[in-house]
Design a protein around this motif. Structure first.
Motif, PDB file in Angstrom:
ATOM      1  N   ALA A 182      48.002 103.301 -47.470  1.00  0.00           N
ATOM      2  CA  ALA A 182      49.273 103.980 -47.697  1.00  0.00           C
ATOM      3  C   ALA A 182      50.441 103.053 -47.383  1.00  0.00           C
ATOM      4  N   VAL A 183      50.290 102.248 -46.336  1.00  0.00           N
ATOM      5  CA  VAL A 183      51.355 101.309 -45.961  1.00  0.00           C
ATOM      6  C   VAL A 183      51.529 100.247 -47.044  1.00  0.00           C
ATOM      7  N   VAL A 184      50.402  99.680 -47.489  1.00  0.00           N
ATOM      8  CA  VAL A 184      50.464  98.636 -48.514  1.00  0.00           C
ATOM      9  C   VAL A 184      50.985  99.204 -49.830  1.00  0.00           C
ATOM     10  N   ALA A 185      50.492 100.368 -50.226  1.00  0.00           N
ATOM     11  CA  ALA A 185      50.941 100.984 -51.483  1.00  0.00           C
ATOM     12  C   ALA A 185      52.429 101.282 -51.440  1.00  0.00           C
ATOM     13  N   GLY A 186      52.920 101.637 -50.262  1.00  0.00           N
ATOM     14  CA  GLY A 186      54.345 101.944 -50.117  1.00  0.00           C
ATOM     15  C   GLY A 186      55.227 100.726 -50.287  1.00  0.00           C
ATOM     16  N   SER A 187      54.648  99.526 -50.169  1.00  0.00           N
ATOM     17  CA  SER A 187      55.439  98.299 -50.299  1.00  0.00           C
ATOM     18  C   SER A 187      55.413  97.740 -51.725  1.00  0.00           C
ATOM     19  N   VAL A 188      54.649  98.382 -52.613  1.00  0.00           N
ATOM     20  CA  VAL A 188      54.538  97.924 -53.999  1.00  0.00           C
ATOM     21  C   VAL A 188      55.519  98.733 -54.861  1.00  0.00           C
ATOM     22  N   PRO A 189      56.287  98.075 -55.719  1.00  0.00           N
ATOM     23  CA  PRO A 189      57.228  98.790 -56.589  1.00  0.00           C
ATOM     24  C   PRO A 189      56.517  99.885 -57.377  1.00  0.00           C
ATOM     25  N   ASP A 190      57.212 100.989 -57.583  1.00  0.00           N
ATOM     26  CA  ASP A 190      56.606 102.158 -58.227  1.00  0.00           C
ATOM     27  C   ASP A 190      56.012 101.848 -59.593  1.00  0.00           C
ATOM     28  N   SER A 191      56.735 101.107 -60.421  1.00  0.00           N
ATOM     29  CA  SER A 191      56.252 100.835 -61.779  1.00  0.00           C
ATOM     30  C   SER A 191      54.983  99.990 -61.754  1.00  0.00           C
ATOM     31  N   LEU A 192      54.945  99.010 -60.871  1.00  0.00           N
ATOM     32  CA  LEU A 192      53.765  98.161 -60.752  1.00  0.00           C
ATOM     33  C   LEU A 192      52.586  98.962 -60.191  1.00  0.00           C
ATOM     34  N   LEU A 193      52.880  99.804 -59.216  1.00  0.00           N
ATOM     35  CA  LEU A 193      51.838 100.637 -58.612  1.00  0.00           C
ATOM     36  C   LEU A 193      51.269 101.617 -59.637  1.00  0.00           C
ATOM     37  N   ALA A 194      52.137 102.198 -60.463  1.00  0.00           N
ATOM     38  CA  ALA A 194      51.688 103.143 -61.483  1.00  0.00           C
ATOM     39  C   ALA A 194      50.754 102.460 -62.478  1.00  0.00           C
ATOM     40  N   LEU A 195      51.103 101.228 -62.897  1.00  0.00           N
ATOM     41  CA  LEU A 195      50.249 100.490 -63.817  1.00  0.00           C
ATOM     42  C   LEU A 195      48.904 100.185 -63.169  1.00  0.00           C
ATOM     43  N   TYR A 196      48.967  99.750 -61.928  1.00  0.00           N
ATOM     44  CA  TYR A 196      47.741  99.443 -61.189  1.00  0.00           C
ATOM     45  C   TYR A 196      46.837 100.672 -61.092  1.00  0.00           C
ATOM     46  N   GLU A 197      47.414 101.816 -60.745  1.00  0.00           N
ATOM     47  CA  GLU A 197      46.613 103.038 -60.591  1.00  0.00           C
ATOM     48  C   GLU A 197      46.012 103.464 -61.929  1.00  0.00           C
ATOM     49  N   LYS A 198      46.784 103.318 -63.000  1.00  0.00           N
ATOM     50  CA  LYS A 198      46.293 103.678 -64.323  1.00  0.00           C
ATOM     51  C   LYS A 198      45.102 102.804 -64.708  1.00  0.00           C
ATOM     52  N   LEU A 199      45.252 101.499 -64.489  1.00  0.00           N
ATOM     53  CA  LEU A 199      44.176 100.577 -64.844  1.00  0.00           C
ATOM     54  C   LEU A 199      42.958 100.776 -63.940  1.00  0.00           C
ATOM     55  N   ARG A 200      43.212 101.069 -62.700  1.00  0.00           N
ATOM     56  CA  ARG A 200      42.103 101.282 -61.759  1.00  0.00           C
ATOM     57  C   ARG A 200      41.260 102.482 -62.192  1.00  0.00           C
ATOM     58  N   ALA A 201      41.935 103.522 -62.668  1.00  0.00           N
ATOM     59  CA  ALA A 201      41.219 104.710 -63.133  1.00  0.00           C
ATOM     60  C   ALA A 201      40.416 104.412 -64.398  1.00  0.00           C
ATOM     61  N   GLN A 202      40.941 103.509 -65.224  1.00  0.00           N
ATOM     62  CA  GLN A 202      40.285 103.192 -66.500  1.00  0.00           C
ATOM     63  C   GLN A 202      39.209 102.119 -66.371  1.00  0.00           C
ATOM     64  N   ARG A 203      39.312 101.285 -65.343  1.00  0.00           N
ATOM     65  CA  ARG A 203      38.451 100.102 -65.248  1.00  0.00           C
ATOM     66  C   ARG A 203      37.494 100.153 -64.056  1.00  0.00           C
ATOM     67  N   GLY A 204      36.927 101.311 -63.823  1.00  0.00           N
ATOM     68  CA  GLY A 204      35.894 101.411 -62.791  1.00  0.00           C
ATOM     69  C   GLY A 204      36.357 101.133 -61.384  1.00  0.00           C
ATOM     70  N   GLY A 205      37.593 101.490 -61.086  1.00  0.00           N
ATOM     71  CA  GLY A 205      38.103 101.344 -59.722  1.00  0.00           C
ATOM     72  C   GLY A 205      38.776 100.020 -59.430  1.00  0.00           C
ATOM     73  N   VAL A 206      38.824  99.122 -60.421  1.00  0.00           N
ATOM     74  CA  VAL A 206      39.466  97.809 -60.215  1.00  0.00           C
ATOM     75  C   VAL A 206      40.633  97.692 -61.195  1.00  0.00           C
TER      76      VAL A 206
END
Length: 247
Positions: free
Chosen positions: A172-196
């Motif tokens: 939660a601490v690390v995620a809070g330091s990542v810009p929202d747009s970058l975090l959203a892309l990361y979360e989207k890709l993580r959901a699509q790419r087997g958790g990575v």
């Protein structure tokens, strides 16, 4: 999309934490106690079914025994009554005496046959009672084992849950330091790419799909601005560049 290089590198920290959370979840789901409890549960179910059948048999034979003993008592009572009539001298007719003696003999044989039936039923009942006792003991042992394994599983799960909570707080601490747009892309890709969702580019190899960039892809990544968010052409994950990217 653009993001500061430091923010992109933080995605690797975030990915490491997410990977750890996934490992912990898998470890919890894969505890050997789960399979052991499943097997013990099947054993317990089978034993309970057998115990119900054995108890039913015991109850049936108990009723059979009661009925057979009542039949013996009826024959014995009738034989006693006839014997009393014979001994009283009240029957004087030779024919009646003969008939009475014949009936007493017949009742004695009938009583003997019924007593044999009672003994056979008693043997079956004792066998059923022994079976009930045996199955009860076996079921008790399995239930004791279930309690022991459940306690062990819960203790292991509790330890995993504690570690998961710690990692989740750090995430939660690390995620809070990542810009929202970058975090959203990361979360989207993580959901699509087997958790990575993000992978390090190491010596021109994507650590997400383990494929090496060809010359053209490597040159394109090398030419990209430091704050440009680049993606692996093979797996689509965010490629995080570091000093070890080999570009």
């Amino acid at each position: 999309m653009n993001a500061a290089p430091a923010d992109q590198v933080r995605l690797l920290d975030l990915q490491a934490l997410d990977t750890r959370l996934g490992q912990l979840a898998h470890r919890k789901e894969s505890l050997p106690e789960h399979a052991e409890l499943t097997g013990l549960g099947k054993d317990a179910t089978g034993l309970r079914d057998l115990l119900v059948a054995a108890r039913t048999e015991e109850g049936d034979t108990a009723r059979e025994q009661t009925k057979a003993e009542q039949d013996v008592d009826q024959v014995r009572t009738r034989a006693t009554r006839d014997q009393q009539r014979l001994d009283s001298g009240a029957v004087t007719s030779p024919k009646d005496l003969e008939n009475l003696q014949r009936e007493i003999a017949s009742l004695a044989k009938r009583q003997g046959d019924l007593e044999d039936v009672v003994l056979e039923i008693m043997e079956r009942r004792e066998s059923a009672q022994s079976r009930v006792a045996e199955l009860t003991e076996r079921l008790g042992s399995v239930e004791t084992r279930v309690a022991e394994v459940t306690e062990r599983r819960d203790a292991a799960a509790s330890g995993i849950d504690a570690e998961t909570a710690t990692v989740a707080k750090e995430r939660a601490v690390v995620a809070g330091s990542v810009p929202d747009s970058l975090l959203a892309l990361y979360e989207k890709l993580r959901a699509q790419r087997g958790g990575v969702g993000a992978a390090r580019l190491y010596q021109r190899r994507c650590e997400g799909c383990q494929l090496e960039l060809n010359i053209t892809e490597a040159n394109e990544v090398k030419a990209a601005k430091p704050d440009a968010v680049v993606r692996c052409e093979n797996c689509g994950r965010i490629l995080v560049r570091t000093s070890e990217s080999g570009l």
